[in-house]
Design a protein around this motif. Structure first.
Motif: not given
Length: 382
Positions: A119-127, A134-139, A300-306, A368-373
């Protein structure tokens, strides 16, 4: 003459509007989605309804969204009843929970580490989204595409980026469906053929006790709910579906959740999401940015897991096939099937479906946990 012209324009309003190039572009997009689903077999249960919904929503002067009397059309009714109030994502999670088997995860809890890394892609895409303006909530809402989970994306977007709900939802579901196209090139780029040939033979595992299978979803719900109460609708629905399966006394409800409920809600969700794909919602620079950022999230999700799996192999005496690390994304069971198929292409006798699906199930929980956080952090950091 004036009256005749007015009547003519009213009768042939749809024909006259066909001169707008954007309508033809959206028809083409809808057709591509249908083609990928029907002819290529890329998750037809998602792409086929989405393509049809896209075409319906872009027919000039249609009554599917707003009829002539001003009352909402059936696509608008479906949107208000299932997406605007987050009902469809919750129902989908009940069905997914009823499909999940957490026994492999309970036998090998370390699979959650692969899921977390994937789930590295969450942080990569947000940054990247924040740097793109984009505003933080949108990012953060864009980043959650990296959870590889359409319902989670809908849930987060509906709460924190309502104006971007249509492109975010479409991007998440399209990329989920295109996992068979996105993941294989990344996997082949980051692994050697020798690594892809590592065998993980099927093993008869000790059965997990019914008590453990029953207590696990309850404990996950309690822990996730206490840490991030806003995640309770999603994690609660997922684990409720699993409890129906493992309780042993609600087999009829579990079967209904897995089959009839999931199929019906997927059908309605697909055509409703497709109906949000109008020219004014999709053909914008902002949507192009979201599509690019969604691709960043999945890659980045795929890269992180690999990379995490390759790192683990440095310390493990019995090596694992690093491709299973890519299954840590939440696209269940698409990613598990894709990776196991890749192993068979390299060696027709190398069956890694068991560990691949195990990691994929862990990824479903992690998403789901990542989404909740993310939902818990957005109000704090805004």
């Amino acid at each position: 003459m004036s009256n005749a012209t007015t009547v003519f324009r009213e009768l042939f309003a749809g024909v006259l509007a066909m001169g707008d190039w954007s309508i033809w572009v959206m028809f083409l997009i809808g057709g591509i989605l249908i083609y990928l689903g029907v002819r290529k077999g890329y998750e037809p249960v998602l792409l086929f309804p989405m393509g049809v919904g896209c075409i319906l929503a872009n027919i000039p002067g249609h009554f599917a969204v707003t009829p002539a009397n001003g009352e909402p059309g059936f696509l608008t009714v479906l949107y208000n009843m299932g997406i605007a109030n987050e009902l469809f994502p919750v129902l989908i999670f009940i069905g997914i929970g009823a499909m999940c088997d957490f026994a492999p995860l309970l036998r090998k809890p370390y699979m959650m580490l692969f899921a977390a890394a994937a789930h590295l892609g969450i942080f990569a895409a947000t940054l990247c989204a924040a740097f793109a303006g984009f505003h933080f909530n949108e990012a953060a809402a864009i980043g959650i595409i990296g959870a590889a989970d359409g319902p989670t994306t809908i849930f987060v977007a509906q709460k924190f980026a309502t104006e971007m709900l249509a492109p975010l939802t479409v991007t998440a579901f399209c990329y989920m469906s295109l996992v068979p196209i996105i993941q294989p090139p990344v996997v082949k780029l980051l692994t050697t053929r020798e690594e892809r040939l590592i065998r993980m033979p099927y093993q008869e595992e000790k059965p997990v006790s019914k008590t453990a299978l029953f207590l696990f979803p309850l404990m996950v719900t309690l822990i996730a709910g206490i840490i991030a109460p806003i995640s309770v609708p999603l994690i609660g629905a997922l684990m409720f579906g699993n409890l129906l399966k493992v309780s042993g006394c609600t087999d009829g409800l579990a079967n209904c959740a897995q089959n009839e409920l999931t199929n019906l809600v997927t059908l309605l969700l697909g055509i409703t999401v497709g109906a949000t794909m109008t020219a004014e919602n999709i053909l914008t620079l902002q949507v192009l940015k979201i599509l690019c950022l969604g691709a960043v999230a999945f890659v980045f999700d795929t890269v992180g897991g690999l990379l995490f799996a390759k790192l683990a192999n440095l310390f493990l005496e019995k090596k694992i096939n690093p491709m299973i690390g890519a299954c840590g994304i939440s696209a269940f069971p698409i990613s598990g099937r894709v990776i196991s198929r890749m192993a068979l292409q390299e060696d027709p006798t190398n069956f890694i479906l068991q560990p691949a699906i195990g990691v994929n199930v862990a990824g479903q929980v992690a998403s789901v946990v990542a989404g909740g956080l993310v939902m818990a952090l957005i109000p704090v950091l805004m």
